[in-house]
Design an enzyme around this catalytic site. Structure first.
Site, PDB file in Angstrom:
ATOM      1  N   LYS A 194       0.854  -1.188   0.000  1.00 16.31           N
ATOM      2  CA  LYS A 194       0.000   0.000   0.000  1.00 16.31           C
ATOM      3  C   LYS A 194       0.890   1.239   0.000  1.00 16.31           C
ATOM      4  O   LYS A 194       2.049   1.179   0.418  1.00 16.31           O
ATOM      5  CB  LYS A 194      -0.907   0.025   1.240  1.00 16.31           C
ATOM      6  CG  LYS A 194      -2.190   0.816   1.061  1.00 16.31           C
ATOM      7  CD  LYS A 194      -3.229   0.073   0.217  1.00 16.31           C
ATOM      8  CE  LYS A 194      -4.522   0.877   0.114  1.00 16.31           C
ATOM      9  NZ  LYS A 194      -5.550   0.153  -0.649  1.00 16.31           N
ATOM     10  N   ASP A 214      -6.936   4.541  -4.720  1.00 11.10           N
ATOM     11  CA  ASP A 214      -7.625   4.366  -3.443  1.00 11.10           C
ATOM     12  C   ASP A 214      -8.300   5.713  -3.193  1.00 11.10           C
ATOM     13  O   ASP A 214      -8.525   6.478  -4.141  1.00 11.10           O
ATOM     14  CB  ASP A 214      -6.629   3.987  -2.334  1.00 11.10           C
ATOM     15  CG  ASP A 214      -7.323   3.534  -1.047  1.00 11.10           C
ATOM     16  OD1 ASP A 214      -7.367   4.327  -0.088  1.00 11.10           O
ATOM     17  OD2 ASP A 214      -7.831   2.393  -0.996  1.00 11.10           O
TER      18      ASP A 214
END
Length: 445
Positions: free
Chosen positions: A125, A165
């Site tokens: 991430k 995201d």
């Protein structure tokens, strides 16, 4: 002190002040206790200790010039958590709340989520505390280019594949990809996913996380003799996940009566008009309160938590982490909620999760239920590798089957370890076992 408790204490000591990361690790490890007891070999090779420690953490400075010619400085992150089953894979989040702890929690969750898809992708991430809201396209472009000037060193289609995201949509991915291509002087289509359709993107990627959530919850409801028809639904958020969850659940015959954004929420007892939401959020980039100017029967309320005080059959938290706390969970149960589908990452606190399970509310956990986005990202990578372009129907069909398989794996794991109906534990166990087998096979690395 148990082995799991020892590891949790170690995680907290090594990662001070990272509450979300501690929360994510705690939720997973306690559900893995039966597995750890059954496999003493994991302790011998420090597998759990390695599982909770990222392979690599990158943090860097991102300087850029705003439209007034002033230098702004943000902080960039990339956490490469686990490559046991494939290249690191996970989105980039641009939001003022982003810290190293937030990125580590998201990367940790991504390991299990990606494993559950059954596709060969590891967990990672990244992101920045940059806020795209209120910025011009030029400012966003300058930031993205500066961000990629450092990130390019750490990514690649066989190393680490970022995606979008919160705060990172098609615009941002386009700027990031353009800069990567310029720096590398080659067209490496599979290095980023969520790309535009004209340069290697996949049909159904935009819809995938929301659609996938509804497919998973559909399977969960069916396993307990229920379906969506005529059910009342509340969805927090009004971004990508929320919009397409709303679209698909309406197609199945449910009525969505409330949605929200970071300022407040709307209630429309006649059913949310999704065309209006799409226009406000995807085209005009306005606040959700504008909805009531177009639909006079609707009401707008400031704040977010009270959305969960509205009676409903199904609640779909699709906004951000810790969206539903214990108080909200109690209110939902009091009002007769039948199922929770986690569309965001870790949207329920651990206390809320426990309360739902204690009161026999069906719970679709995020790492299983919102895996549709990364699954379709992996399908995008496959199309890039083969230099093919599948139709919307082909991708959607593959997505649907992946979500069905994730549900089956979560259900089977829960039943095997005497926790029938506990899909939180089932998803953790099913996702973990694949990663653990790979780690055992590859030695202490």
């Amino acid at each position: 002190m148990s082995y799991v408790q020892e590891i949790l204490e170690q995680v907290k000591k090594r990662n001070p002040g990272e509450a979300e990361f501690h929360q994510a690790v705690e939720e997973v490890l306690y559900s893995l206790e039966p597995i750890i007891e059954k496999h003493p070999e994991y302790k011998k090779v420090g597998l759990i200790e390695r599982f909770v420690e990222p392979e690599r953490v990158v943090m860097f400075r991102v300087p850029w010039l705003d439209d007034n010619g002033k230098v702004q400085v943000n902080r960039g992150f990339r956490v490469q958590f686990s490559s046991a089953i494939g290249p690191f894979k996970g989105g980039l989040r641009f939001h003022p709340s982003v810290t190293l702890g937030i990125i580590k929690f998201l990367g940790f969750e991504q390991i299990l989520k990606n494993s559950l898809t059954s596709l060969p992708i590891g967990g990672g991430k990244g992101g920045s505390d940059f806020d795209p809201k209120g910025k011009s396209d030029t400012e966003v472009m300058k930031f993205c280019q500066s961000f990629m000037n450092e990130l390019y060193r750490h990514i690649g289609q066989d190393l680490d594949v970022p995606a979008g995201d919160i705060g990172v949509g098609a615009r941002e991915i386009g700027y990031l990809f353009g800069q990567y291509k310029k720096i590398k002087n080659q067209y490496e289509a599979g290095v980023l996913t969520g790309k535009g359709l004209t340069y290697g993107g996949s049909l159904a990627r935009k819809e995938a996380t929301g659609f996938g959530l509804i497919y998973f919850v559909r399977e969960m409801l069916a396993a307990h003799g229920m379906d969506y028809k005529d059910k009342t639904v509340i969805i927090s958020g009004s971004g990508n996940v929320a919009i397409y969850a709303c679209q698909k659940v309406q197609e199945y015959g449910a009525k969505v009566i409330a949605m929200s954004d970071s300022s407040g929420y709307i209630i429309d007892e006649e059913g949310i008009n999704l065309d209006t939401i799409k226009q406000l959020k995807e085209v005009e980039r306005k606040r959700i309160k504008e909805y009531v100017n177009l639909h006079k029967n609707a009401k707008y309320f400031e704040g977010q938590q009270a959305i969960w005080h509205i009676p409903c059959d199904i609640a779909l938290p699709c906004a951000t982490q810790n969206d539903i706390n214990l108080e909200s969970a109690k209110k939902l149960v009091e009002n007769g909620v039948k199922a929770i589908g986690e569309g965001a990452n870790m949207p329920c606190t651990n206390e809320a999760l426990a309360y739902f399970l204690e009161h026999n509310v069906l719970l679709a956990p995020a790492k299983a239920a919102n895996a549709g986005g990364v699954a379709t990202s992996a399908l995008e990578m496959s199309q890039n590798s083969m230099r093919l372009h599948w139709s919307f129907e082909e991708v959607n069909e593959k997505l649907d089957q992946i979500m069905v398989n994730i549900f089956k794996a979560s259900k089977a794991a829960a039943e095997e370890y005497d926790m029938p109906g506990n899909y939180v534990a089932g998803a953790n166990i099913a996702g973990f076992l694949k990663v653990a087998d790979a780690m055992m096979a590859q030695g202490i690395v």
